[in-house]
Motif scaffolding. Sequence first.
Motif, PDB file in Angstrom:
ATOM      1  N   MET A   1      -8.312   3.515   9.124  1.00 40.59           N
ATOM      2  CA  MET A   1      -9.025   2.346   8.600  1.00 40.59           C
ATOM      3  C   MET A   1      -9.763   1.655   9.735  1.00 40.59           C
TER       4      MET A   1
ATOM      5  N   THR B   1      -4.553   3.423  12.260  1.00 41.34           N
ATOM      6  CA  THR B   1      -4.231   4.746  11.724  1.00 41.34           C
ATOM      7  C   THR B   1      -2.781   4.721  11.261  1.00 41.34           C
TER       8      THR B   1
ATOM      9  N   GLU C   1       0.173  11.925   4.266  1.00 43.99           N
ATOM     10  CA  GLU C   1      -1.095  11.208   4.322  1.00 43.99           C
ATOM     11  C   GLU C   1      -1.318  10.626   5.718  1.00 43.99           C
TER      12      GLU C   1
ATOM     13  N   TYR D   1       0.810  -1.211   0.000  1.00 39.98           N
ATOM     14  CA  TYR D   1       0.000   0.000   0.000  1.00 39.98           C
ATOM     15  C   TYR D   1       0.847   1.265   0.000  1.00 39.98           C
TER      16      TYR D   1
ATOM     17  N   ARG E   1     -13.073   9.385   1.549  1.00 47.12           N
ATOM     18  CA  ARG E   1     -13.732   8.347   2.349  1.00 47.12           C
ATOM     19  C   ARG E   1     -14.167   7.217   1.429  1.00 47.12           C
TER      20      ARG E   1
ATOM     21  N   ALA F   1     -12.313   3.364   5.116  1.00 48.09           N
ATOM     22  CA  ALA F   1     -10.972   3.940   5.004  1.00 48.09           C
ATOM     23  C   ALA F   1     -11.096   5.426   4.685  1.00 48.09           C
ATOM     24  N   ASP F   2     -10.634   6.254   5.614  1.00 48.77           N
ATOM     25  CA  ASP F   2     -10.620   7.699   5.423  1.00 48.77           C
ATOM     26  C   ASP F   2      -9.164   8.124   5.308  1.00 48.77           C
ATOM     27  N   SER F   3      -8.799   8.680   4.150  1.00 50.51           N
ATOM     28  CA  SER F   3      -7.427   9.133   3.936  1.00 50.51           C
ATOM     29  C   SER F   3      -7.413  10.645   3.849  1.00 50.51           C
ATOM     30  N   TYR F   4      -6.561  11.260   4.684  1.00 55.69           N
ATOM     31  CA  TYR F   4      -6.456  12.712   4.776  1.00 55.69           C
ATOM     32  C   TYR F   4      -5.160  13.183   4.128  1.00 55.69           C
ATOM     33  N   TYR F   5      -5.256  14.336   3.421  1.00 58.80           N
ATOM     34  CA  TYR F   5      -4.094  14.926   2.747  1.00 58.80           C
ATOM     35  C   TYR F   5      -4.068  16.421   3.039  1.00 58.80           C
TER      36      TYR F   5
ATOM     37  N   SER G   1      -4.114   7.834   7.076  1.00 63.19           N
ATOM     38  CA  SER G   1      -5.232   6.954   6.729  1.00 63.19           C
ATOM     39  C   SER G   1      -5.773   6.328   8.002  1.00 63.19           C
TER      40      SER G   1
END
Length: 181
Positions: A166, A150, A162, A14, A69, A82-86, A164
């Motif tokens: 999960m 996380t 990033e 990943y 999301r 799965a929420d991925s923040y940038y 993430s």
Amino acid sequence: MSSDDAWMGEAQPYLVPRGAGQGDAWSAEAAAHGRRGGQRLLAVQEVEAPQPVRDFFGIHTSEMVVVRRRLITLDDRPVELADSYYPAHIARGTPLADARRIPGGAVTLLAKLGFTPESEPLEDVAASTATAREREELDLPARTPVLVLTRFTMSTTGTPMEVSVMTMTRHLQYRQRKQAS
């Protein structure tokens, strides 16, 4: 997913940009186990970041981040949110901020933008009871326990790129790497 359906997974696939024409890492991992992995994009939006995300990115409360999301499925059954923040300064004006799939996944796009992920991000694992949103999205009964993994990822140049979060219903086996002394 029951513990009978579990397999040993690793974070490394990943964190590696995918080659041209390759699908996402989750679908490939599931297929390697004779299963069908999928994901559905639930939302892409600019939001105020949760405290752990703000702390990692080094941003103030008023600064926005982009969150993607997704609902992760296994054999068409929901198994993970799965929420991925940038950071907004990285994501704005790129496909990260668009409500559509990204060929090869976000890590592939980030590498093209000059943000190659480090090979050993910090991962935090916690257990909790599923929230109302998690129960609805994952089709869970009340008081169901979930694992929350996380992952805090920096680029190879030290830029926080990033986070993430999960939330999963499945069994998790974890492989640790020994560091040289």
